[in-house]
Design a protein around this motif. Structure first.
Motif, PDB file in Angstrom:
ATOM      1  N   LEU A  44     -15.203 -11.924  -8.598  1.00 29.86           N
ATOM      2  CA  LEU A  44     -16.090 -12.132  -9.736  1.00 29.86           C
ATOM      3  C   LEU A  44     -17.494 -11.633  -9.407  1.00 29.86           C
ATOM      4  CD1 LEU A  44     -16.213 -13.280 -12.576  1.00 29.86           C
ATOM      5  CD2 LEU A  44     -16.903 -15.449 -11.612  1.00 29.86           C
ATOM      6  N   ALA A  45     -17.939 -11.881  -8.158  1.00 28.67           N
ATOM      7  CA  ALA A  45     -19.264 -11.429  -7.743  1.00 28.67           C
ATOM      8  C   ALA A  45     -19.341  -9.906  -7.791  1.00 28.67           C
ATOM      9  CB  ALA A  45     -19.578 -11.937  -6.337  1.00 28.67           C
ATOM     10  N   PHE A  82     -20.028  -6.027 -24.914  1.00 25.58           N
ATOM     11  CA  PHE A  82     -19.163  -7.184 -24.711  1.00 25.58           C
ATOM     12  C   PHE A  82     -18.693  -7.295 -23.265  1.00 25.58           C
ATOM     13  CE2 PHE A  82     -18.965  -6.247 -29.195  1.00 25.58           C
ATOM     14  CZ  PHE A  82     -18.995  -7.498 -29.774  1.00 25.58           C
ATOM     15  N   SER A  83     -19.353  -6.573 -22.343  1.00 26.48           N
ATOM     16  CA  SER A  83     -18.805  -6.496 -20.987  1.00 26.48           C
ATOM     17  C   SER A  83     -18.746  -7.868 -20.318  1.00 26.48           C
ATOM     18  CB  SER A  83     -19.616  -5.516 -20.154  1.00 26.48           C
ATOM     19  OG  SER A  83     -20.957  -5.934 -20.091  1.00 26.48           O
ATOM     20  N   SER A  84     -19.781  -8.699 -20.501  1.00 27.81           N
ATOM     21  CA  SER A  84     -19.747  -9.979 -19.798  1.00 27.81           C
ATOM     22  C   SER A  84     -18.698 -10.907 -20.406  1.00 27.81           C
ATOM     23  CB  SER A  84     -21.130 -10.634 -19.805  1.00 27.81           C
ATOM     24  OG  SER A  84     -21.538 -10.879 -21.106  1.00 27.81           O
ATOM     25  N   THR A  85     -18.483 -10.792 -21.720  1.00 24.74           N
ATOM     26  CA  THR A  85     -17.425 -11.590 -22.342  1.00 24.74           C
ATOM     27  C   THR A  85     -16.057 -11.185 -21.812  1.00 24.74           C
ATOM     28  OG1 THR A  85     -18.723 -11.694 -24.315  1.00 24.74           O
ATOM     29  CG2 THR A  85     -16.403 -12.208 -24.540  1.00 24.74           C
ATOM     30  N   ILE A  86     -15.871  -9.886 -21.652  1.00 27.26           N
ATOM     31  CA  ILE A  86     -14.576  -9.409 -21.166  1.00 27.26           C
ATOM     32  C   ILE A  86     -14.337  -9.944 -19.756  1.00 27.26           C
ATOM     33  CG2 ILE A  86     -13.308  -7.313 -20.508  1.00 27.26           C
ATOM     34  CD1 ILE A  86     -14.602  -5.993 -22.998  1.00 27.26           C
ATOM     35  N   TYR A 108     -24.266 -13.381 -19.073  1.00 23.07           N
ATOM     36  CA  TYR A 108     -23.061 -13.930 -18.482  1.00 23.07           C
ATOM     37  C   TYR A 108     -23.103 -15.455 -18.472  1.00 23.07           C
ATOM     38  CZ  TYR A 108     -19.043 -14.740 -15.592  1.00 23.07           C
ATOM     39  OH  TYR A 108     -17.832 -15.178 -15.159  1.00 23.07           O
ATOM     40  N   ALA A 109     -24.276 -15.996 -18.123  1.00 19.60           N
ATOM     41  CA  ALA A 109     -24.389 -17.447 -18.008  1.00 19.60           C
ATOM     42  C   ALA A 109     -24.321 -18.120 -19.370  1.00 19.60           C
ATOM     43  CB  ALA A 109     -25.686 -17.812 -17.311  1.00 19.60           C
ATOM     44  N   THR A 110     -24.829 -17.456 -20.414  1.00 14.83           N
ATOM     45  CA  THR A 110     -24.845 -18.097 -21.731  1.00 14.83           C
ATOM     46  C   THR A 110     -24.155 -17.194 -22.753  1.00 14.83           C
ATOM     47  OG1 THR A 110     -27.045 -17.190 -22.140  1.00 14.83           O
ATOM     48  CG2 THR A 110     -26.927 -19.406 -21.234  1.00 14.83           C
ATOM     49  N   LYS A 140     -15.580 -12.785 -18.655  1.00 14.13           N
ATOM     50  CA  LYS A 140     -15.317 -14.223 -18.800  1.00 14.13           C
ATOM     51  C   LYS A 140     -13.884 -14.472 -19.254  1.00 14.13           C
ATOM     52  CE  LYS A 140     -19.712 -15.357 -20.598  1.00 14.13           C
ATOM     53  NZ  LYS A 140     -20.521 -16.136 -21.523  1.00 14.13           N
ATOM     54  N   ILE A 141     -13.395 -13.626 -20.145  1.00 14.74           N
ATOM     55  CA  ILE A 141     -12.016 -13.804 -20.625  1.00 14.74           C
ATOM     56  C   ILE A 141     -11.046 -13.616 -19.457  1.00 14.74           C
ATOM     57  CG2 ILE A 141     -10.227 -12.916 -22.171  1.00 14.74           C
ATOM     58  CD1 ILE A 141     -12.435 -12.117 -24.110  1.00 14.74           C
TER      59      ILE A 141
END
Lengths: 288, 408
Positions: free
Chosen positions: A3-4, B208-212, A253-255, B214-215
């Motif tokens: 993840l990092a 939407f990269s961070s959402t992807i 990412y955090a929110t 997170k999914i």
């Protein structure tokens, strides 16, 4: 751990896309002192140039990396020769003229292409980091940003043309006295700024799609980055992009994406309050 | 010749009265004004353009058949340009200046809630022809689109049976996405599943990269999309670019209503599941005739008649049917005619007004995206708007005027 690594790449990507959309403006605004409010539309035109060239059967890489910069660069030279060159030193008038230009370009592209989102499928497929998958195109955008920044730095520092451009921007009359044609230098420099902007628009088109008013999403961020970066073109753009890009992506990412944008803007306000001349007004002062 | 002020005033008054009279007299043969308020430009034009085409065809067909009550119909077309401010302005213009017999339109639920009070205040009949989150209870308004009890309730168990029990919801950040995602959650829980997260995105978000990421971290069995508009198409592109469409499937309540399946390449969206009232591939005589007429009017290469386009077409037909029954375009008379439970044989099948809710009873279908088209997988005949019916009864409470929101 995976993840990092994934987050790290996404932060790099956010920084790279910010640097890409700002580099052309750094030349036009940072170097030439022209407040180009049509900057977002240059990005939009780059996207359309790439998509249309690709539709005509050109290879997607040629369409993005060659056609888009040439088309938007040429538009930039025309704009400079017909509009901007009458307005050097008249900041308010330039703003008004380029704002008008921005509305004109939005209207024109709407008339030609329609007010609809068009896009390209991102080439290159995807790759895995541990249990995560990521678009390989992300790495390509980062690479383009690095090459573009390095290219501009090298051109300004090591080439005769770069030296002439810097000299002319500092003191046009003296440059003219030394046998340089300032008009031509201005036109070419503006064209280069526009070409880099077109490149950025084309490279980002597969990620975000293109529609006539997409410039509005970019223009504020570009100005914030360039002003946050300060006088030095490459160092300023890079440092401000690193700062804002990292804050934006981590907060997103955090929110949520909304707070990501809020965090970016808040960071910009704090930065300008603390460093009114931008990052390079205090640090890396003699850099380019 | 003497011509004093009194004589002048008398004759002037007579002349103006005569002209007023003649104007009144001519109005019986004047066309019936119908307003359409749709986003034909801006980020929501992917929905609005097919809707106005279908509406235009419906009006032209009615006029070719001799109009209504012997009068032609004049379609007054307002392009609201994806701007809420223009919705208010044009709604007032339609109600007060054009004095339309009925107003049709509004695409996002946000825009509907902007113009609904305007039409209420100025006593103008209003048709909202878009699939939406349900719950609007207002005697002045008719909703001809499908609601979650008709679609989400069918698609959630279907997708869970096919893919698994864990859902991740991405939705547009306004009342439609907020409420629809709650319905998705409700039906998922009722079917023994779980919702890992619900994320909302403003309509102009394109990254939407961070959402992807997170999914991927949440590892759901499938993703549910209630994303809206042109900018959000980037989500599907970025999802496919990351190769995610091969590992995590997707179901949606919005995909395809803007012809996303044509904008995107087949490899980016094949296999997605959707559930609507209308697909071009629906088989019945009315649909065959409709498609022939539509393609004759708008060209054989017209990409696809969407769910929302059919909503507009059917909305107009329902209103026209009620006008014929009421023998009047008077607002109350038409509402009462509609409340008799008027029914039409539409291209999507039989469509009937449900009197207590002012919503529609209609057929729905689950379909899968396949090479820019929809393959029908399962049909559900004559579904009632039971979500709205649970809270709204305009026969008992004709003065009720609100949007009920689901509570979990």
């Amino acid at each position: 751990m995976d993840l990092a690594a994934l987050l790290g790449i996404q932060v790099l990507y956010a920084i790279a896309s910010l640097a890409l959309i700002s580099l052309g403006l750094a030349i036009i605004f940072g170097m030439m002192k022209v407040i180009n409010l049509a900057h977002g539309e240059f990005l939009m035109l780059g996207g359309y140039a790439a998509i249309e060239a690709n539709k005509l059967g050109l290879n997607i890489w040629i369409a993005m990396l060659v056609v888009a910069p040439i088309v938007v660069g040429a538009i930039g030279v025309i704009v400079e020769r017909t509009i901007i060159r009458w307005l050097y030193g008249r900041i308010i008038d330039t703003m008004l003229a380029t704002w008008g230009l921005s509305l004109f370009l939005i209207g024109l592209t709407t008339a030609i292409f329609g007010n609809t989102t068009v896009g390209l499928s991102a080439p290159l497929g995807s790759f895995e980091i541990g249990r995560y998958r990521l678009s390989a195109y992300t790495l390509f955008v980062i690479a383009v940003a690095v090459v573009a920044l390095a290219g501009v730095l090298a051109a300004l520092r090591f080439t005769r043309a770069g030296l002439i451009a810097r000299g002319t921007m500092q003191n046009g009359a003296m440059a003219a006295a030394l046998g340089v044609n300032p008009g031509r230098v201005y036109a070419v420099t503006f064209g280069v700024g526009a070409a880099l902007t077109g490149l950025a628009g084309a490279v980002l088109a597969p990620v975000s799609g293109v529609f006539p008013t997409i410039g509005a999403a970019y223009v504020a961020k570009s100005f914030i980055t360039v002003i946050g970066g300060g006088a030095a073109i490459v160092t300023g753009t890079t440092s401000a992009s690193i700062l804002f890009g990292a804050i934006n992506q981590l907060a997103t990412y955090a929110t949520t994406p909304v707070f990501g944008e809020v965090a970016l803007l808040a960071a910009a306000i704090v930065l300008i309050r603390v460093l009114p001349q931008g990052v390079t007004g205090r640090f890396f002062r003699r850099s380019l | 010749m003497s011509f004093n002020r009194r004589q002048f005033l008398t004759s002037a008054a007579a002349v103006s009265a005569a002209s007023l009279l003649s104007f009144e007299g001519a109005s019986a043969a004047d066309p019936i004004a119908v307003a359409s308020l749709l986003d034909l430009s801006g980020g929501l034009d992917i929905y609005g353009k097919p809707m106005i085409d279908a509406m235009t065809l419906a009006v032209e067909e009615a006029n070719a058949a001799g109009g209504l009550l012997g009068r032609q119909i004049k379609l007054i077309n307002y392009d609201t340009q994806s701007s809420m401010q223009l919705y208010t302005q044009f709604a007032q213009q339609a109600a007060l200046k054009d004095k339309v017999a009925v107003a049709m339109g509004g695409i996002t639920s946000a825009s509907r809630e902007v113009i609904r009070p305007v039409f209420d205040r100025f006593k103008t009949l209003y048709f909202y022809n878009t699939q939406y989150e349900g719950g609007v209870c207002d005697r002045d308004q008719f909703e001809t689109g499908v609601t979650p009890a008709q679609t989400v309730e069918k698609l959630v168990p279907f997708a869970m049976k096919k893919w698994g029990k864990k859902v991740y919801v991405v939705a547009a950040d306004y009342n439609y996405g907020q409420i629809t995602s709650q319905w998705v959650k409700k039906y998922t829980l009722e079917n023994g599943g779980s919702v890992s997260a619900i994320e909302f995105f403003p309509l102009d978000v394109t990254n939407f990269s961070s959402t992807i990421a997170k999914i991927q971290a949440a590892k759901p069995d499938f993703v549910w999309s209630a994303l809206v508009g042109g900018a959000h198409i980037s989500f599907y592109r970025q999802w496919a670019a990351a190769g995610m469409n091969k590992s995590i499937p997707m179901a949606s309540t919005t995909f395809g209503v803007g012809n996303e399946q044509i904008v995107l390449s087949p490899s980016e969206c094949n296999g997605m599941l959707v559930c609507y009232n209308y697909f071009e591939s629906v088989k019945n005589a009315a649909n065959t005739a409709f498609l022939a007429a539509f393609h004759k009017r708008f060209g054989a290469d017209y990409p696809n008649v969407t769910e929302l386009a059919m909503g507009s077409y059917q909305g107009f037909k329902l209103w026209a049917e009620a006008v014929k029954k009421a023998q009047s375009v008077d607002r109350m008379k038409v509402i009462e005619a509609l409340e008799t439970g008027i029914s039409i044989d539409a291209p999507s099948g039989k469509v009937t007004i449900d009197p207590p809710t002012h919503h529609c009873i209609l057929d729905v279908h689950i379909a899968e995206v396949k090479d820019k088209k929809f393959n029908l997988l399962e049909d559900f005949a004559q579904q009632k708007p039971s979500d709205t019916a649970a809270v709204c009864n305009l026969i008992k409470n004709p003065t009720d005027n609100q949007q009920y929101v689901i509570k979990i």
